[in-house]
Write a protein that holds these residues in place. Structure first.
Motif: not given
Length: 409
Positions: A94-98, A122-128, A130-138, A149-154
């Motif tokens: 059972x994988x959670x966050x990687x 279990x996905x606790x965010x959008x990471x898997x 998206x390219x790198x983002x935990x949350x993609x926002x809009x 990526x508009x959030x390259x520095x986040x």
């Protein structure tokens, strides 16, 4: 049944507490469960293994920022994890966050594909997806492959090199052939978003996060000592906000501070700051704490819990507050609203990202009215708690996951 739970943390943080709850209940129920985790203090308990090497994690974090590639380093830590899996021979993983710089995704997933070990993830965010983002926002570029990526520095952050298209392509390739029996999300919001991605073909279902509603998160009596310690009068209305790194832009701490300026007759306490200090006459900042009893005292003492995060999946802080008998008010962002349906929560649908000053002022006014509206409902702590226990007790979460395990193993 032999189950291995993998996460970045163990016992601490929202996912770390979930993993530890599942581990404890599985073993108490006659199964054999173990935890393998990557970061944090070494936990000296049977069946709990920290495979992450701290020095390698720091190097991974630095390389990710320099190269723009996360999840591509930590070979020694990942090899330790693989050896642990070989030794344990689990029936199910059972994988959670990687993410969080502690494991090599490709190295781990290739091994799991070779062994064809059944996996629940279990996905606790959008990471898997998206390219790198935990949350993609809009942003919806992940639907077409990411890039620019508009959030390259986040977080997961880069100094400037954009590898998001490459990283997403590598994730897709790594997932191909994985014996992935189910993807679980704590919120319907994240389940619906996952179904819109390359992962749509998998079994995607919702299991809400659960917490300890008996031993930790339950209503406490009025706590005059706690108020006195921080200079809060017994009769003052108290609004509480709790989040790790609460002053981070995503966590919305500044919005809470700005709201407090408009409500001088109300005391605000923010837990999760860099330090403990009196910010203003009606605002107390408190450093992040691992003391769960202290958190439960604050939740119980508050009249309202407020959450102003820009993006959350299914925030555990909301359900902790509810279990302590405290209603929730906040911004209707992502899966947050699902934690506290009416009449237990009131949420404001306003996107404050890039808002003008006028719109931002309207957001603050709407939050102020939401607090008044929620308190006007005059729900008792027991009414709120009864709902929360029925939905979010960790026994409920465990039974739901056990059903998934039995089907998938």
């Amino acid at each position: 049944m032999k189950v291995l739970l993998i996460d970045v943390n163990c016992k601490y943080s929202s996912t770390g507490k979930i993993v530890y709850d599942l581990y404890s209940r599985l073993n108490a129920d006659g199964h054999e469960a173990r935890i393998a985790y990557g970061r944090g203090d070494v936990i000296d308990e049977p069946g709990i293994f920290k495979f992450g090497i701290d020095s390698e994690t720091k190097k991974h974090a630095l390389l990710a920022r320099i190269t723009g590639k996360n999840g591509c380093y930590s070979p020694k830590s990942t090899a330790r994890l693989i050896e642990y899996i070989k030794e344990f021979k689990p029936d199910l993983i059972h994988i959670h966050e990687l993410h969080a710089y502690f494991v090599n995704h490709g190295q781990l997933l290739e091994f799991l594909k070779e062994q064809q070990i059944p996996v629940v993830w279990t996905f606790h965010c959008e990471y898997m997806y998206t390219g790198k983002c935990g949350f993609a926002y809009e942003c919806q570029q992940y639907k077409s492959g990411c890039g620019k990526c508009p959030y390259i520095h986040e977080y997961v952050s880069s100094f400037g090199i954009d590898r998001t298209a490459q990283l997403l392509a590598e994730k897709k390739k790594s997932m191909e052939g994985l014996n992935l029996k189910a993807i679980v999300t704590p919120s319907k919001w994240l389940a619906d978003k996952t179904k819109e991605t390359y992962l749509y073909k998998y079994n995607i279902q919702v299991i809400h996060n659960g917490i300890d509603t008996d031993g930790i998160f339950y209503p406490r009596p009025s706590d005059v000592e706690l108020r006195n310690e921080y200079g809060i009068n017994p009769d003052d209305r108290l609004v509480l906000a709790v989040a790790p790194n609460i002053m981070d832009v995503r966590k919305g701490g500044q919005t809470v501070l700005d709201l407090a300026e408009t409500m001088p007759d109300t005391q605000f306490v923010l837990v999760g700051a860099d330090e403990t200090k009196r910010h203003s006459e009606n605002v107390q900042l408190i450093a992040r704490t691992k003391n769960q009893d202290e958190l439960a005292r604050w939740y119980s003492e508050a009249d309202v819990f407020i959450i102003c995060s820009k993006a959350e999946n299914f925030p555990t802080t909301c359900i902790e507050a509810l279990c302590c008998g405290t209603p929730v008010v906040g911004l209707d962002e992502c899966g947050t609203k699902e934690t506290a349906p009416e009449p237990y929560g009131t949420f404001v649908k306003v996107d404050i990202a890039g808002d003008s000053d006028v719109k931002y002022a309207a957001t603050l006014e709407a939050l102020k009215k939401a607090i008044d509206s929620q308190l006007a409902r005059e729900l008792s702590a027991q009414q709120i708690r009864d709902f929360a226990v029925s939905a979010y007790d960790n026994k409920v979460m465990y039974n739901n996951y056990l059903n998934v395990y039995n089907i998938c193993s």
